[in-house]
Motif scaffolding. Structure first.
Motif, short mmCIF file in Angstrom:
data_model
loop_
_atom_site.label_atom_id
_atom_site.label_comp_id
_atom_site.label_asym_id
_atom_site.label_seq_id
_atom_site.Cartn_x
_atom_site.Cartn_y
_atom_site.Cartn_z
N MET A 1 37.07 34.12 37.41
CA MET A 1 36.46 35.34 37.88
C MET A 1 37.50 36.40 38.24
N ALA A 2 38.61 35.96 38.83
CA ALA A 2 39.67 36.91 39.17
C ALA A 2 40.31 37.50 37.92
N THR A 3 40.37 36.72 36.87
CA THR A 3 40.94 37.21 35.62
C THR A 3 40.09 38.32 35.03
N SER A 4 38.79 38.20 35.12
CA SER A 4 37.94 39.25 34.56
C SER A 4 38.05 40.55 35.36
N ALA A 5 38.25 40.44 36.68
CA ALA A 5 38.44 41.65 37.50
C ALA A 5 39.76 42.34 37.15
N VAL A 6 40.79 41.54 36.92
CA VAL A 6 42.09 42.11 36.54
C VAL A 6 41.98 42.78 35.18
N ASN A 7 41.32 42.13 34.25
CA ASN A 7 41.16 42.71 32.92
C ASN A 7 40.31 43.97 32.95
N ARG A 8 39.38 44.03 33.87
CA ARG A 8 38.50 45.19 33.96
C ARG A 8 39.23 46.41 34.54
N TRP A 9 40.08 46.19 35.56
CA TRP A 9 40.69 47.33 36.26
C TRP A 9 42.09 47.68 35.79
N ARG B 1 43.52 48.54 32.93
CA ARG B 1 43.54 49.09 31.57
C ARG B 1 44.23 50.45 31.61
#
Length: 91
Positions: free
Chosen positions: A1-9, A11
Motif C-alpha cells: 500500500m505504501a508503494t502505491s502512495a509513493v508511485n502516485r505522488w 511523479r
C-alpha cells in the motif's frame, strides 16, 4: 500500500506542486521566526509578558524599517524596468 502512495505522488507532474507548497511553507516559517524573534509587540517569555504595554518606539521603528524595505525604497516599482524603458522611451 505504501508503494502505491509513493508511485502516485512522486511523479514529475507533481514536482511543481511540491516546489510551490515548499516555498509557501518557507515564507510562512520565515515570517513566523521573524515575528517571534524581532517584533517588539510579541513577548514569548513570562517575564516579558508581565511588563505590560511598553513605549518602545525606537525598537518598533527598527523592526519596521528592515534592510529589504530600505533597499526597495530606492528602486522604481517596476517588474521589468529594461523592457519598460525600451517600449516607453523614444530613442
Amino acid at each position: 500500500m505504501a508503494t502505491s502512495a509513493v508511485n502516485r505522488w512522486l511523479r514529475p507532474e507533481v514536482y511543481p506542486l511540491f516546489v510551490t507548497v515548499g516555498a509557501a511553507v518557507g515564507i510562512c516559517a520565515f515570517s513566523l521566526a521573524r515575528n517571534i524573534t524581532g517584533n517588539p509587540e510579541v513577548r514569548v517569555t513570562k517575564q516579558n509578558r508581565a511588563a505590560g504595554i511598553l513605549e518602545n518606539f525606537t525598537e518598533g521603528e527598527r523592526y519596521k524599517e528592515h534592510s529589504l524595505r530600505k533597499f526597495l525604497r530606492t528602486k522604481t516599482p517596476e517588474i521589468m524596468p529594461t523592457i519598460n524603458a525600451f517600449f516607453t522611451r523614444p530613442n
